[in-house]
Design a protein around this motif. Structure first.
Motif, PDB file in Angstrom:
ATOM      1  N   GLN A   1       3.908   1.490  -1.145  1.00 53.85           N
ATOM      2  CA  GLN A   1       4.596   1.655  -2.425  1.00 53.85           C
ATOM      3  C   GLN A   1       3.691   2.226  -3.511  1.00 53.85           C
ATOM      4  O   GLN A   1       4.175   2.801  -4.475  1.00 53.85           O
ATOM      5  N   ASN A   2       2.391   2.060  -3.360  1.00 55.47           N
ATOM      6  CA  ASN A   2       1.472   2.643  -4.329  1.00 55.47           C
ATOM      7  C   ASN A   2       1.063   4.065  -3.954  1.00 55.47           C
ATOM      8  O   ASN A   2       0.283   4.692  -4.659  1.00 55.47           O
ATOM      9  N   ASN A   3       1.516   4.551  -2.809  1.00 51.09           N
ATOM     10  CA  ASN A   3       1.148   5.901  -2.370  1.00 51.09           C
ATOM     11  C   ASN A   3       2.367   6.667  -1.870  1.00 51.09           C
ATOM     12  O   ASN A   3       2.272   7.449  -0.926  1.00 51.09           O
TER      13      ASN A   3
ATOM     14  N   PHE B   1       0.845  -1.192   0.000  1.00 49.69           N
ATOM     15  CA  PHE B   1       0.000   0.000   0.000  1.00 49.69           C
ATOM     16  C   PHE B   1       0.884   1.247   0.000  1.00 49.69           C
ATOM     17  O   PHE B   1       0.646   2.199  -0.735  1.00 49.69           O
TER      18      PHE B   1
END
Lengths: 453, 350
Positions: free
Chosen positions: B256-258, B254
């Motif tokens: 790494q996606n934000n 999570f």
């Protein structure tokens, strides 16, 4: 005359004798002020609720309207036989061995070849990073297309594929150079390349039909996620709920209102119906899981079970609305029909029901509109899920796994990629449009067929 | 009035027809049904989608809902109206296995497909945090050691117990008790911090036995400086957005996606990443599992193919799409592949 004398000696405290009613007394002032205040409260209440509504609609539209546009890449793709059908025999089983990984390479090299042909500089990007501009969804679509039509192999087609979610966000202003600096999924150089592609006409933004037709997509490809499965699921749900609720609801109301004797039993039934209408919807979900799935063995996640559960929930609402509509038909109509010799049943079906129909339809449509927005019971019967396959055609299709519009809103809102928040808002807009259409239909039907007495 | 003829009876008849048809068709299920952990959900959907694209089977249907709930559903029994696979971000419990046995689910395959790091992250514009388990314990435990004595947690700012940390109000958004994440959080951060900060020794010295000590360690303060988030990481992110002082607990994927919104804290001086989790340097990580009902293999079409595809190198390997999303791939993946190929059910829990 003692009464009169008493009146004269004790004047009413509200009117001073001999004074004009045009002159405001202090009490009159108080009463007028109270009324003015009351009106002001009413206005404030309306203003507050309208502001809330406006804020809600504004944020949803602001965050969601961009969903309806989508960045796409158009470039020629050479479907070389050497890669896609190495044995050259067009055997579907052999061709299926080339996976989406193979097709991703085909797309990547086609994009790079086009960039070279047009003389677009990659900057500091590697080939791999440049190819990341293509959505991860594209290879799957291309593979399905080639397997469906093997004659395409060996030709060069003009492909239009989705651009990646971050590129799409960049065109919409959600992703900026500053945020890309910190973002591990995109770099500012890739955005600069996107700018050059846009000038060259390879990257463009257009109306997003895919949002209405595509099934859901995984977290890595928000750009490909659509409402296809959810729309079909919601349509099945609504059709089935209407099929199940209207006959049962109307029949029950007619019996209770016109035929049933008034005794303790019918009283108990009435109270129970009113109580059922107030039961939280999740309770019906638990019931549905226990009865329809675990006991009756209907398939999980299917719109059929969803419709059964939602029907249970909507039925009391429809019965209450229908009974009110039947009750509103004046008794004189019944008396007249019975007077000319109609039987009780003829009276009901020829006279009462047609007159009650607008009210029944309005109540039913509003009940269905509530059902359309329901998620809680669907959670327990497995409809809040990732469903990638379209459900089949009715009738068997209602037993296939499906989702529904509000479910899609919920599951997108909990995904990690920020692009899904936009999709979620877009889905809310679609849902709201459906609700508005249904409510307008209800109002229209009432206006069109209503009889005033 | 135009409503002279009523559609009521026709509708009633068609309803009966549908009900009759459904009882006939309600037999064959042709897609795999997966449920369980919301941490594993994104991985499972990525695999399900790629599976649908590359195989002739329909994509599996994947539900979230939590690890515990998923395992319970798996153990409801054998048959087409029960699920085939339960995703889980914590290991199966003896109570689940007992429930399974009671319901006739005798053989379960345990498939470990990778690791997930658990990270502490704050607002991207806020200060850096270099945390140790002891710092987290001192910040949010109910009872801490201060000046050699056990006291109810008096700390209001991070700098009060560790001068290296910023003078910022304490607010930690921890995973709620129904999260699989919570178990790892308790074990690897709170209990570890309890030990490191000396509180565990102090508890033991006050006459508690081992279980009572651990229980005392895991009690978190309830004065609003620690908030349990029972929803998804998106809810944690929204709370963090609303209060910039907060530190949230997220899954590595999570985060790494934000990365454009979150600043990750180091733990014991190690920056969390796929590499540090895989090497074991970053301490707060946990294995991710899915559990397969063996009785359904060969009955539900595509089930075997799905699990083999899931653990294949192309998917769960270090260069696969799961790793790209944030999964730390399992160094022992080859063993798992062999286990799946041989359909070995899991043995009793150690």
């Amino acid at each position: 005359m003692t009464d009169l004398a008493a009146l004269e000696t004790a004047p009413s405290p509200r009117a001073t004798p001999g004074q004009s009613i045009y002159v405001t007394s202090p009490e009159m002032k108080r009463r007028n002020a109270a009324e003015t205040r009351f009106r002001a409260y009413g206005l404030v209440a309306i203003a507050v609720s309208l502001t809330m509504l406006a804020i809600m609609l504004f944020t949803i539209l602001r965050d969601g309207s961009s969903t309806f546009f989508q960045a796409k890449l158009s470039f020629p793709v050479e479907l070389s036989e050497k890669v896609l059908d190495p044995k050259g025999n067009r055997d579907p089983a052999e061709m299926a061995k080339v996976t989406t990984i193979g097709y991703a390479k085909v797309l990547a090299s086609a994009l790079l070849a086009e960039l070279e042909r047009q003389g677009i500089d990659l900057g500091e990007l590697s080939d791999k990073e440049a190819a990341e501009l293509i959505s991860k969804d594209a290879p799957g679509g291309l593979r399905a297309m080639v397997l469906d039509n093997p004659a395409l192999i060996g030709t060069t087609i003009d492909a239009t594929v989705l651009a990646g979610g971050r590129i799409d966000g960049y065109l919409k202003g959600r992703v900026t150079m500053e945020s890309a600096q910190l973002d591990s999924n995109i770099s500012p150089e890739q955005l600069q390349l996107a700018d050059r592609l846009r000038t060259a006409g390879i990257l463009s933004s257009g109306w997003n039909w895919g949002f209405f037709t595509n099934p859901d997509a995984s977290d890595q490809r928000p750009e490909a996620a659509g409402l296809g499965v959810a729309l079909i699921g919601s349509a099945y749900l609504m059709a089935l709920v209407a099929l199940m609720c209207i006959p049962v609801g109307v029949a029950a109301s007619i019996y209770l209102e016109e035929f049933a004797p008034k005794n303790r039993w019918t009283d108990a039934i009435e109270v129970n119906i009113s109580n059922l209408a107030a039961v939280p919807s999740i309770v019906f979900g638990i019931l549905g899981l226990a009865i329809f799935i675990n006991f009756a063995g209907f398939p999980q996640s299917s719109s059929f079970v969803g419709a059964l559960v939602i029907s249970l929930m909507t039925l009391p609402t429809i019965i209450i609305a229908t009974r009110a509509a039947i009750c509103a038909v004046p008794p004189s109509i019944r008396d007249a029909a019975l007077g000319v010799g109609a039987s009780k049943m003829q009276t009901v079906f020829h006279n009462v029901l047609p007159l009650a129909m607008p009210g029944i339809l309005t109540g039913t449509i509003l009940g269905l509109a509530t059902a359309l927005g329901e998620t809680a019971p669907l959670l327990l019967i497995g409809m809040v899920a990732f469903v990638d396959n379209y459900p089949g055609l009715p009738l068997e299709g209602v037993l296939d796994p499906a989702t529904a519009l509000p479910v899609q809103v919920y599951s997108w809102a909990s995904r990690s990629d920020p692009a899904f928040i936009e999709r979620s808002n877009g889905a809310i807009i679609v849902l709201l449009v459906f609700l508005v259409v249904m409510n307008v239909a209800a109002i229209w039907l009432r206006r069109r067929f209503e009889r005033r007495w | 009035m135009s409503f002279t003829k009523l559609p009521t009876f026709k509708l009633a008849v068609s309803t009966v027809a549908i009900l009759a048809a459904s009882t006939v068709v309600a037999s064959a299920r042709d897609q795999v049904q997966v449920t369980g952990s919301s941490t594993v959900l994104p991985y499972a959907t990525i695999v399900a989608e790629a599976f649908g694209e590359n195989f002739d089977f329909p994509s599996p249907v994947v539900e979230g809902g939590g690890s515990g709930a998923g395992r319970k559903k798996l153990c409801e029994g054998v048959g087409e109206n029960t699920v085939d696979i339960a995703n889980s971000s914590s290991r199966i419990k003896q109570s689940d296995i007992d429930l399974c046995l009671a319901n006739g689910v005798t053989e379960i395959m345990e498939v470990r497909f990778g690791y997930d790091g658990i990270v502490f992250a704050s607002d991207v514009n806020g200060p850096e945090f270099a945390l140790n388990p002891a710092d987290v314990y001192n910040a949010i435990a109910e009872t801490v050691v201060k000046d050699g004595a056990l006291v109810a947690n008096p700390h209001a700012q991070w700098a009060e117990f560790n001068a290296a940390l910023p003078a910022q109000d304490i607010l930690v958004l921890s995973p709620g008790t129904k999260h699989g994440t919570r178990e790892v959080f308790d074990e690897k951060v709170i209990v570890q911090g309890c030990e490191d900060s000396g509180a565990m020794a102090a508890f033991a010295a006050s006459g508690m036995d081992e279980d009572a000590t651990e229980e005392a360690c895991m009690k978190l303060r309830t004065d609003g400086r620690n908030v349990d988030i029972d929803g998804d990481y998106t809810e944690t992110l929204a709370r963090l957005d609303a209060d910039k002082n907060a530190i949230g607990v997220f899954g590595l994927s999570f985060y790494q996606n934000n990365t454009d919104k979150l600043r990750v804290a180091t733990m014991g001086g190690v920056v969390p990443s796929a590499e540090t989790v895989a090497s074991g340097d970053y301490p707060v990580s946990r294995p991710l599992y899915f559990y397969v009902k063996k009785a359904h293999l060969g009955v539900i079409p595509g089930l075997k193919e799905y699990i083999e595809f899931f653990v294949s190198d192309d998917v769960a390997g270090p260069d696969g799409p799961l790793a790209a999303y944030g999964l730390v791939s399992d160094p022992a993946l080859a063993e798992t592949q062999a286990m799946v190929a041989a359909e070995t059910p899991m043995g009793p829990l150690e």
